[in-house]
Motif scaffolding. Structure first.
Motif, short mmCIF file in Angstrom:
data_model
loop_
_atom_site.label_atom_id
_atom_site.label_comp_id
_atom_site.label_asym_id
_atom_site.label_seq_id
_atom_site.Cartn_x
_atom_site.Cartn_y
_atom_site.Cartn_z
N VAL A 271 0.87 -1.18 0.00
CA VAL A 271 0.00 0.00 0.00
C VAL A 271 0.90 1.23 0.00
N GLN A 272 0.81 2.03 -1.03
CA GLN A 272 1.60 3.25 -1.14
C GLN A 272 0.78 4.43 -0.62
N GLY A 273 1.24 4.99 0.50
CA GLY A 273 0.52 6.10 1.10
C GLY A 273 -0.18 5.68 2.38
N PRO A 274 0.26 6.20 3.56
CA PRO A 274 -0.31 5.77 4.84
C PRO A 274 -1.35 6.72 5.40
N GLY A 275 -2.06 7.44 4.52
CA GLY A 275 -3.13 8.30 5.00
C GLY A 275 -4.38 7.51 5.33
N GLN A 276 -5.48 8.22 5.47
CA GLN A 276 -6.74 7.57 5.83
C GLN A 276 -7.11 6.45 4.86
N GLN A 277 -6.97 6.73 3.55
CA GLN A 277 -7.33 5.72 2.56
C GLN A 277 -6.34 4.56 2.55
N GLY A 278 -5.05 4.87 2.75
CA GLY A 278 -4.06 3.81 2.79
C GLY A 278 -4.29 2.86 3.95
N ILE B 242 2.54 -4.43 3.36
CA ILE B 242 3.64 -3.47 3.48
C ILE B 242 3.07 -2.08 3.16
N VAL B 243 3.43 -1.08 3.95
CA VAL B 243 2.94 0.28 3.74
C VAL B 243 4.12 1.22 3.58
N SER B 244 4.09 2.04 2.54
CA SER B 244 5.19 2.98 2.31
C SER B 244 4.71 4.42 2.47
N GLY B 245 5.63 5.27 2.92
CA GLY B 245 5.35 6.69 3.08
C GLY B 245 6.66 7.44 3.19
N ARG B 246 6.58 8.72 3.42
CA ARG B 246 7.77 9.57 3.53
C ARG B 246 8.05 9.91 4.98
N SER B 247 9.14 10.64 5.22
CA SER B 247 9.51 11.03 6.59
C SER B 247 8.40 11.84 7.25
N THR B 248 7.70 12.65 6.48
CA THR B 248 6.60 13.45 7.02
C THR B 248 5.41 12.59 7.43
#
Length: 257
Positions: free
Chosen positions: A118-125, A141-147
């Motif tokens: 899953v790319q993007g750990p926001g609400q939808q991710g 697996i979940v990917s995101g950035r430092s922010t």
């Protein structure tokens, strides 16, 4: 509640209900096929479209949801019954969670034993993490950035098996390592990164796998050669079905989450 409305929706005064944001026409091919999310009048990017959550208050009668005590129930409203024991603040998560069920299970085909990125750990991710695990995925697996550090932590709490900070690690290499070089069975891109993150998805998915894209357009070129050579199924997604909202409500009501 008028008699005609009660009959149309199958509810009575005092029933607890959840409204979908869609106000479909009810008579087009998409609506009659049960895919009212594809109805032209539910597309809030089009002039004159009405929809809960995005219709301005200057459109009569003005009560289109939001932080108010009253809400107009349009004749085309799509309602779901809510069990009495479920707290209202939990019910409010059912709509975004339903996207996770829809995109992972119905659109992405996630099944038992799959590896999902899953790319993007926001609400939808995070909703897609939950949906994938509910479908029996062995590894998510979940990917995101430092922010996204705090969001990645939440993803881990809600059953993600591995989180990846793409500013520090190469997510394609991580997926390859965890799958013995095979790649993810399904990649779901909800990052909003456009062609850039979609390109990463195409590299991370296995041969014959599926890439689900819920991200909008962005700069960059699409690697059509990878799609062809790896025989990838590329699926664009938008919104949820009636089934997926029911599935989300059922999970919330069960208390298992």
């Amino acid at each position: 509640l008028g008699a005609e409305a009660a009959d149309r929706w199958g509810v009575a005064e005092g029933d607890r209900v959840l409204l979908e944001e869609y106000l479909p026409c009810g008579h087009c091919f998409a609506c009659r096929s049960g895919e009212f999310r594809a109805c032209e009048v539910t597309d809030n990017a089009k002039d004159g479209a009405i929809r809960y959550g995005s219709t301005p208050t200057d459109v009569p009668p003005g009560l289109w949801g939001g932080n108010s005590q009253f809400q107009f129930l349009h004749p085309s409203s799509v309602l779901h019954r809510v069990p009495d024991h479920v707290p209202a603040e939990h019910v409010g998560f059912a709509i975004p969670l339903s996207n996770g069920f829809q995109w992972s299970q119905r659109d992405g085909g996630v099944g038992y034993g799959d590896t999902v990125l899953v790319q993007g750990p926001g609400q939808q991710g995070i909703a897609n993490v939950i949906g994938s695990k509910a479908a029996g995925a062995r590894r998510v697996i979940v990917s995101g950035r430092s922010t996204d550090a705090d969001r990645l932590k939440v993803a881990g709490l809600l059953s993600a098996d591995r989180t990846v900070n793409v500013d520090e690690e190469d997510v394609v290499e991580v997926v390859a390592e965890l799958t013995g070089g095979g790649g993810a069975d399904v990649v779901i891109d909800v990052s909003g990164g456009g062609a850039v993150t979609l390109g990463v998805a195409l590299r991370a998915v296995r041969r014959g796998g599926t890439v689900v894209s819920a991200s909008g357009a962005g700069p960059g070129e699409l690697d059509l050669d990878s799609i062809r050579k790896k025989q990838i199924t590329l699926r664009g997604v938008r919104g949820h079905s009636f089934w997926s909202v029911e599935a989300a409500l059922e999970l919330i009501a069960s208390g298992d989450l």
